[in-house]
Design an enzyme around this catalytic site. Structure first.
Site, short mmCIF file in Angstrom:
data_model
loop_
_atom_site.label_atom_id
_atom_site.label_comp_id
_atom_site.label_asym_id
_atom_site.label_seq_id
_atom_site.Cartn_x
_atom_site.Cartn_y
_atom_site.Cartn_z
N ASP A 348 0.88 -1.17 0.00
CA ASP A 348 0.00 0.00 0.00
C ASP A 348 0.92 1.22 0.00
O ASP A 348 2.03 1.17 0.55
CB ASP A 348 -0.88 -0.02 1.25
CG ASP A 348 -1.70 1.25 1.38
OD1 ASP A 348 -2.38 1.61 0.41
OD2 ASP A 348 -1.64 1.88 2.46
N LYS A 349 0.51 2.32 -0.60
CA LYS A 349 1.38 3.49 -0.68
C LYS A 349 1.34 4.33 0.59
O LYS A 349 2.34 4.43 1.31
CB LYS A 349 1.02 4.38 -1.87
CG LYS A 349 1.92 5.63 -1.98
CD LYS A 349 1.49 6.56 -3.10
CE LYS A 349 0.27 7.39 -2.71
NZ LYS A 349 0.59 8.43 -1.69
N LYS A 528 -9.08 -3.51 -4.02
CA LYS A 528 -7.69 -3.93 -3.76
C LYS A 528 -7.54 -5.45 -3.79
O LYS A 528 -6.55 -5.97 -4.30
CB LYS A 528 -7.23 -3.37 -2.41
CG LYS A 528 -7.00 -1.86 -2.43
CD LYS A 528 -6.42 -1.36 -1.12
CE LYS A 528 -6.10 0.13 -1.21
NZ LYS A 528 -5.49 0.66 0.02
N ASP A 547 -1.88 -1.35 6.14
CA ASP A 547 -2.08 -0.94 7.53
C ASP A 547 -3.04 -1.83 8.29
O ASP A 547 -3.27 -1.62 9.47
CB ASP A 547 -2.53 0.52 7.60
CG ASP A 547 -3.88 0.74 6.92
OD1 ASP A 547 -4.57 -0.25 6.62
OD2 ASP A 547 -4.24 1.90 6.68
#
Length: 664
Positions: A348-349, A528, A547
């Site tokens: 994830d960015k 996602k 996260d």
């Protein structure tokens, strides 16, 4: 910690049985005809009734020292899972019963000394191994000891009272003095200090804590006294959750463990079948029953799968404890094993590869002034604003040690920026739209500013006395650790990819900066998981790093789900592995540990089973004509040496070569 206490009790029991049995073995050896003959002392200790004395002491060793193996035989047969205990019990029982029959009239040789020494060696082997397992599992005990016994609770009148940890309740306020341990998870409401939480998260440097910051129970307070408001107690605390995760991980059965158990069962069948075949073969060759019996006992002892039974569990215990000390928490052993086979890691960015906060990435001078001067003027003006862009500019000035004065006459330009007087000059920090509205075309804007805008960055302009002097680009700051983490993954032959809801321009910039192999932009949270499935359809084994909240579906869809930056909230149900720190370098660390753990398991399995290829034929007596014969006691020594080698090899997991502990 009841399981831990029970294990410690078993260690004490084997130690006690070993020393008592060893003492009882001395008269058995002293009265043994075979030992006296071997030492050239035949008849020296002979006396009337010496065989019965030898029988008495040997019986004591058999029933007291051999009790764990005899009861183990019953348990294994009741479960229809013959294993190590079955082999040992059969070996000592065959030798003891045969020798007892000889004492009471059956022609043959007495093997009491071999029965006694075999029991002694097996007890010693068990004691050493169980101590090794207990040592590997003591990380849990150490975690419990991190917490103090009492806390200084603040009364409503401001006075202090010392209370037991169990008496604390959420919203209680507790004073933590310098040098003391934080009693439980909480929020700092007064004071400022630094805390050492290396034993909890693996962070080598003390972490600054002030009002509004969370602290973890068990962390060591530094130089300042702080007051914390209790947030979590008991089973909800970080330490309690880590203990539970470690315990569950150690108890989780893995594919490698199943392989070891199947191998142990086969070794049991080989031992019984091989021992029987050896007995029949030597009797068929015309040798006396005593010799054939000795060969059978030796085969059964040397085939004992003791080392095999320890090969995998001990490595699991060591690796799980090692990872927990480094802030790498394994929730699912099977997923951890799959980590060694990873072909791709999808990050994830926001908050993972980046810091999740606005920051200055570029400063462009448009009239010849230095970047330092442009940032100084902009920070001076923005120091009076609470806008995220303003906060990012001020933070950049602080990080670069750029001193700036306070502005006069600060005023916001609604939706367009801000203005004020700095060092006697009218300074404005404005958006591109403001420039267009005011007809202030960007003179010689240059390719660099255009490129920054094309990367999806937010660009603001600095104007001084009506002259455009510079441009400042801001974006989500890339973590400095991300480049190192992705470089390590590349060196491991693993592709790095990124998943983000940001625009294609932003994703393209981050991908180019980090050298990613692929990226997916403008992906909504509910999409996602589908992207992870898309990567898996390429034939790749995939890990997802996020996260643990917005990324939960993707974490579940991946072959290995890794939650990063969980902090004190370690109970993330969607992840297989939880990384306490917000540091992407822990991702290659967990892969490295998984690979090192698997290598140790394979080494142990080969050693625990491979030596049988040589030892069993020798035990059966294939080289008897060459004068090479192994007694049951020597067979027990070889088996115990194999077990000790396996135990020591597992302990070497955290030493020497680079594993998860050698990350930084």
């Amino acid at each position: 910690m009841q399981d831990q206490s029970a294990h410690a009790h078993m260690v004490d029991d084997f130690r006690r049985r070993f020393w008592v049995s060893l003492a009882l073995t001395v008269p058995v050896l002293a009265t043994s005809e075979m030992i006296q003959h071997f030492l050239g002392l035949r008849g020296t200790f002979a006396f009337p009734g010496d065989r019965y004395v030898e029988f008495g002491f040997a019986s004591a060793v058999y029933f007291y020292g051999g009790r764990p193996f005899l009861t183990g035989l019953v348990d294994e047969l009741r479960k229809r899972l013959p294993g190590m205990m079955t082999l040992v019990a059969l070996a000592i029982t065959v030798a003891y019963v045969y020798s007892a029959l000889v004492v009471f009239g059956l022609p043959g040789s007495v093997f009491f000394w071999e029965t006694a020494t075999l029991i002694d060696i097996m007890l010693l082997g068990h004691w050493i191994e169980m101590r090794s397992v207990l040592g590997a599992s003591r990380a849990l005990e150490q975690l419990v000891r991190l917490l103090p016994a009492e806390a200084h609770r603040l009364r409503t009148d401001g006075s202090l009272e010392d209370v037991a940890l169990a008496a604390l309740q959420p919203d209680d306020r507790v004073l933590v003095k310098p040098g003391e341990k934080v009693p439980t998870d909480g929020l700092v409401v007064a004071g400022r200090t630094s805390v050492n939480q290396a034993m909890l998260t693996g962070e080598s440097q003390p972490v600054e804590k002030g009002e509004g910051n969370e602290v973890i129970g068990g962390a060591v307070n530094g130089e300042g006294a702080i007051t914390i408001e209790v947030r979590r107690t008991g089973a909800d605390t970080y330490v309690a959750q880590v203990i539970e995760l470690v315990r569950k991980a150690q108890e989780t059965r893995s594919r490698t463990q199943d392989l070891a158990d199947r191998a142990a069962l086969w070794l049991t069948l080989i031992a019984v079948g091989g021992g029987t075949l050896t007995l029949v073969a030597w009797l068929g060759a015309g040798r006396e029953f005593g010799f054939a019996l000795e060969r059978m006992v030796t085969v059964m002892v040397i085939t004992c799968p003791h080392a095999l039974g320890l090969a995998v569990p001990l490595v699991v215990a060591v690796s799980t404890a090692l990872s927990a000390r480094q802030g790498l928490l394994i929730r699912d052993r099977s997923a951890f094993e799959r980590a060694r086979e990873l072909d791709a890691v999808v990050f994830d960015k926001t908050g993972t590869l980046t810091e999740g906060r606005f920051g200055v990435t570029d400063i462009v001078s448009l009239d010849g002034r230095t970047e330092h001067e442009i940032l100084r003027l902009a920070a001076a003006l923005e120091s009076r604003s609470e806008h995220p862009i303003a906060a990012g500019i001020v933070r950049a000035a602080t990080e670069r040690a750029v001193q700036h004065p306070a502005p006069d006459g600060f005023a916001a330009i609604p939706g367009k920026g801000a203005r004020g007087i700095v060092d006697g000059a009218e300074v404005k920090v404005v958006s591109p739209g403001y420039l267009r509205d005011q007809g202030l075309g960007v003179r010689d804007q240059g390719e660099r500013v255009q490129r920054l805008a094309g990367q999806g960055k937010t660009v603001v302009y600095v104007v001084a006395d009506g002259t455009l002097i510079g441009a400042i680009a801001l974006a989500d700051i890339i973590r400095p650790e991300s480049r190192e983490a992705l470089g390590r993954l590349k060196a491991m032959g693993i592709k790095s990819m990124m998943l983000t809801g940001d625009s294609a321009a932003v994703a393209r910039w981050v991908a180019a900066e980090l050298g990613l192999d692929d990226y997916f932009a403008e992906v909504l949270p509910d999409q996602k998981a589908a992207k992870i499935e898309e990567v898996k359809r390429r034939g790749l084994t995939v890990a997802m790093v996020g996260d643990g909240v917005n990324d939960a579906p993707a974490l579940v869809a991946a072959d290995v789900g890794i939650a990063i930056g969980a902090g004190t909230d370690v109970a993330i149900e969607s992840a297989d592995i939880v990384l306490v720190r917000s540091d992407p370098r822990d991702v290659p660390a967990i892969v490295g540990l998984a690979r090192a753990t698997y290598r140790k398991m394979v080494q142990n399995l080969w050693w625990a089973t491979g030596y049988n290829a040589v030892a069993i034929p020798l035990a059966a007596g294939v080289l008897a004509r060459a004068g090479i014969l192994l007694s049951p006691a020597v067979g027990a020594v070889l088996m115990s040496v194999s077990t000790v080698v396996v135990a020591l090899n597992a302990q070497l997991l955290g030493r020497g070569r680079r594993t998860a502990t050698a990350v930084y």
